[in-house]
Design a protein around this motif. Sequence first.
Motif, PDB file in Angstrom:
ATOM      1  N   VAL A 145       0.854  -1.181   0.000  1.00 48.12           N
ATOM      2  CA  VAL A 145       0.000   0.000   0.000  1.00 48.12           C
ATOM      3  C   VAL A 145       0.898   1.242   0.000  1.00 48.12           C
ATOM      4  N   PRO A 146       0.697   2.147  -0.948  1.00 45.09           N
ATOM      5  CA  PRO A 146       1.553   3.336  -1.044  1.00 45.09           C
ATOM      6  C   PRO A 146       1.201   4.400   0.002  1.00 45.09           C
TER       7      PRO A 146
ATOM      8  N   GLY B  54      14.599   6.340   1.791  1.00 45.80           N
ATOM      9  CA  GLY B  54      13.603   7.221   2.384  1.00 45.80           C
ATOM     10  C   GLY B  54      12.324   6.492   2.751  1.00 45.80           C
ATOM     11  N   GLY B  55      12.377   5.152   2.749  1.00 47.38           N
ATOM     12  CA  GLY B  55      11.215   4.375   3.156  1.00 47.38           C
ATOM     13  C   GLY B  55      10.093   4.343   2.140  1.00 47.38           C
ATOM     14  N   ARG B  56      10.372   4.728   0.900  1.00 51.49           N
ATOM     15  CA  ARG B  56       9.332   4.725  -0.134  1.00 51.49           C
ATOM     16  C   ARG B  56       9.197   3.338  -0.741  1.00 51.49           C
ATOM     17  N   SER B  57       7.989   3.006  -1.136  1.00 47.45           N
ATOM     18  CA  SER B  57       7.766   1.759  -1.847  1.00 47.45           C
ATOM     19  C   SER B  57       7.672   2.056  -3.343  1.00 47.45           C
ATOM     20  N   ALA B  58       7.814   1.031  -4.153  1.00 48.78           N
ATOM     21  CA  ALA B  58       7.676   1.207  -5.600  1.00 48.78           C
ATOM     22  C   ALA B  58       6.304   1.777  -5.971  1.00 48.78           C
ATOM     23  N   PRO B  59       5.199   1.314  -5.350  1.00 52.06           N
ATOM     24  CA  PRO B  59       3.903   1.935  -5.659  1.00 52.06           C
ATOM     25  C   PRO B  59       3.835   3.419  -5.279  1.00 52.06           C
TER      26      PRO B  59
END
Length: 171
Positions: free
Chosen positions: A18-19, A106-111
């Motif tokens: 989940v983004p 930065g803790g971001r996901s691909a979505p």
Amino acid sequence: MLDRGQESTDDGGDELTVPMAWFYAEYIAEELLRTGDLMPPTSFEFRAGRDALALTVFLADTEGELSGIRVVTQLETWLSLTAYDQPWHTWVRERLAEAVAHPAVGGRSAPDVELARAAWRWLQETELLAPDLNAVPGGAAAGAGEDEGPKVWTPAWQLGLPLGHLAIHLF
């Protein structure tokens, strides 16, 4: 409730990510714009402001602390990034390229990154009819209202960015 450490729906092999970072950035941007009451929330101008501000919030979070930040502590950073004399569009392109190359930084996901890229594409590719701020003063008919003056097709980000900046000031 999902937190930044639990962004998937299960522990199996086919996890749905989940983004949350992007959704939180959009939420912050929308709340800032609604508080400023600058545009109707259903307008394209509002969407341009929300997307430009959400990109700023999302891409400025390099430490993966977005879900834990206090908006007030970030306002000065966002104001400086969205200021008229700053190359915001270049900054966005560079940060998005970094996020695509290293989505987990930065803790971001691909979505998250994909939604940010979609917002940037929309801001670049969509043009909105807006008053021509570079028109020669007095060139329009005397007494012409805002809707009657010269207009020009403008990339959505060029309208959204000042709206986002103003919304931050009004917060």
